[in-house]
Design a protein around this motif. Sequence first.
Motif, mmCIF file in Angstrom:
data_model
loop_
_atom_site.group_PDB
_atom_site.id
_atom_site.type_symbol
_atom_site.label_atom_id
_atom_site.label_comp_id
_atom_site.label_asym_id
_atom_site.label_seq_id
_atom_site.Cartn_x
_atom_site.Cartn_y
_atom_site.Cartn_z
ATOM 1 N N UNK A 197 0.831 -1.210 0.000
ATOM 2 C CA UNK A 197 0.000 0.000 0.000
ATOM 3 C C UNK A 197 0.866 1.260 0.000
ATOM 4 N N UNK A 198 2.133 1.108 0.387
ATOM 5 C CA UNK A 198 3.095 2.216 0.375
ATOM 6 C C UNK A 198 4.093 2.090 -0.774
ATOM 7 N N UNK A 199 4.682 0.888 -0.947
ATOM 8 C CA UNK A 199 5.750 0.733 -1.938
ATOM 9 C C UNK A 199 5.241 0.808 -3.371
ATOM 10 N N UNK A 200 4.060 0.282 -3.649
ATOM 11 C CA UNK A 200 3.574 0.264 -5.026
ATOM 12 C C UNK A 200 3.240 1.667 -5.549
ATOM 13 N N UNK A 201 2.487 2.483 -4.815
ATOM 14 C CA UNK A 201 2.266 3.856 -5.299
ATOM 15 C C UNK A 201 3.570 4.633 -5.457
ATOM 16 N N UNK A 202 4.540 4.356 -4.583
ATOM 17 C CA UNK A 202 5.826 5.039 -4.677
ATOM 18 C C UNK A 202 6.565 4.647 -5.953
ATOM 19 N N UNK A 205 3.379 5.105 -9.146
ATOM 20 C CA UNK A 205 2.433 6.208 -9.190
ATOM 21 C C UNK A 205 1.087 5.711 -8.680
ATOM 22 N N UNK A 206 0.291 6.591 -8.131
ATOM 23 C CA UNK A 206 -0.935 6.179 -7.449
ATOM 24 C C UNK A 206 -1.954 5.534 -8.380
ATOM 25 N N UNK A 207 -2.077 6.029 -9.610
ATOM 26 C CA UNK A 207 -3.103 5.509 -10.519
ATOM 27 C C UNK A 207 -2.795 4.075 -10.949
ATOM 28 N N UNK A 208 -1.559 3.811 -11.342
ATOM 29 C CA UNK A 208 -1.186 2.462 -11.770
ATOM 30 C C UNK A 208 -1.241 1.479 -10.601
ATOM 31 N N UNK A 209 -0.807 1.925 -9.432
ATOM 32 C CA UNK A 209 -0.863 1.071 -8.252
ATOM 33 C C UNK A 209 -2.302 0.744 -7.883
ATOM 34 N N UNK A 214 -6.311 -2.355 -6.247
ATOM 35 C CA UNK A 214 -7.752 -2.268 -5.995
ATOM 36 C C UNK A 214 -8.554 -3.174 -6.917
ATOM 37 N N UNK A 215 -8.166 -3.222 -8.184
ATOM 38 C CA UNK A 215 -8.968 -3.936 -9.174
ATOM 39 C C UNK A 215 -8.321 -5.224 -9.673
ATOM 40 N N UNK A 216 -7.136 -5.525 -9.183
ATOM 41 C CA UNK A 216 -6.510 -6.800 -9.502
ATOM 42 C C UNK A 216 -6.048 -6.943 -10.930
ATOM 43 N N UNK A 217 -5.646 -5.845 -11.585
ATOM 44 C CA UNK A 217 -5.147 -5.957 -12.949
ATOM 45 C C UNK A 217 -3.868 -6.791 -12.971
ATOM 46 N N UNK A 227 6.340 -0.094 -15.305
ATOM 47 C CA UNK A 227 5.791 0.577 -14.128
ATOM 48 C C UNK A 227 6.747 0.580 -12.940
ATOM 49 N N UNK A 228 7.944 0.041 -13.120
ATOM 50 C CA UNK A 228 8.962 0.141 -12.074
ATOM 51 C C UNK A 228 9.007 -0.993 -11.082
ATOM 52 N N UNK A 229 8.156 -2.001 -11.251
ATOM 53 C CA UNK A 229 8.165 -3.130 -10.323
ATOM 54 C C UNK A 229 9.301 -4.099 -10.647
ATOM 55 N N UNK A 230 9.644 -4.215 -11.917
ATOM 56 C CA UNK A 230 10.672 -5.135 -12.386
ATOM 57 C C UNK A 230 11.876 -4.345 -12.885
ATOM 58 N N UNK A 231 13.065 -4.829 -12.555
ATOM 59 C CA UNK A 231 14.300 -4.165 -12.959
ATOM 60 C C UNK A 231 14.616 -4.392 -14.433
ATOM 61 N N UNK A 232 14.505 -5.654 -14.869
ATOM 62 C CA UNK A 232 14.818 -5.992 -16.258
ATOM 63 C C UNK A 232 14.100 -7.279 -16.641
ATOM 64 N N UNK A 233 13.699 -7.365 -17.910
ATOM 65 C CA UNK A 233 13.019 -8.549 -18.434
ATOM 66 C C UNK A 233 13.942 -9.253 -19.426
ATOM 67 N N UNK A 234 13.976 -10.580 -19.351
ATOM 68 C CA UNK A 234 14.830 -11.385 -20.222
ATOM 69 C C UNK A 234 13.978 -12.382 -21.007
ATOM 70 N N UNK A 235 14.396 -12.740 -22.211
ATOM 71 C CA UNK A 235 13.693 -13.797 -22.950
ATOM 72 C C UNK A 235 13.752 -15.109 -22.174
ATOM 73 N N UNK A 236 12.649 -15.846 -22.203
ATOM 74 C CA UNK A 236 12.609 -17.110 -21.471
ATOM 75 C C UNK A 236 13.749 -18.036 -21.880
ATOM 76 N N UNK A 237 14.079 -18.044 -23.155
ATOM 77 C CA UNK A 237 15.082 -18.975 -23.669
ATOM 78 C C UNK A 237 16.475 -18.742 -23.090
#
Length: 307
Positions: A197-202, A205-209, A214-217, A227-237
């Motif tokens: 409830x604190x880290x995600x809006x930080x 941003x409040x709207x994306x969090x 709230x709505x489970x997207x 959106x800043x939750x993940x540092x880097x994405x890699x191909x599964x392979x």
Amino acid sequence: MPKPAVFDFDNNAKQDAQTETARKNHVDLVSSLSFSSEASSQGKREADERVQESKDILVSSEDGITKITFNRPAKKNAISYQMCHDIMLALKNASTDNSVMTVFTGTGDYYSSGNDLRNLINDAGEIKNAAMSSIVLREFVNCFIDFPKPLVAVVNGPAIGIAVTLLGLFDIVYASDKATFHTPFSHLGLIPEACSSYTFPKMMGSAKAAEMLLFGKKLTAREAWAQGLVTEVFPESTFETEVWTRLKTYAKLPPNAIRVSKELIRKHEKQKLHAVNAEECSVGQERVTSKEYTEAVMNFISRKAKL
């Protein structure tokens, strides 16, 4: 199909006594896990043995990295109460071992599907003790808040619930492009946890969090990165090879410098995070005694039984 949840109000005194006994036992365990106190060599050996005996949590240490693996692939790596205790013990050991960082990942297709449903209801389909659940959750999250070394998540597949919200307390989050991030708390009549409830809006941003909490997207790995939750994405392979090669390189850095740097980065947040965790657990305890929560959980169980 489990029978509807019931609350035995005539048995409150007995439950309160059981709760107090469980609370005292849990507090005794948590006291032994404090990162600020020096464990005796005997106590540390006992903790090591207990973690090593766990089959649902695998712990290994190599190349300067302590690796903690969710290992219930048949249950999508859902986290049981026993796993919570084993993880706390593993973090206690890792806080004082020779590793530079601690890395979490999952066995199989999932990173973790979050809390095991059996943490919430018993075999008879009745809601479990809310006070005890709150105590376990609060101390579990506190272990992540207080952990003194870098925490890294290697998210190999879908993450749900507390497996997602805890990521806000990690220092680095690497994700496979097949990973997804889902926090369906409102669907179960619950509220955000693990300080989200604190880290995600930080972070987002409040709207994306709000859309997520709230709505489970459900977010894809790329959306979570944007959106800043993940540092880097890699191909599964190439995910495993690229991530572990990089982490082994980082683990060669001077460990004391890394630790002190994390303390500088995090120390001004710790008091706030502990306060948020306490508040979330208090409000969450109230939620799980509500009719809305009971109905939501039983509806969820009913839908699963029909699949």
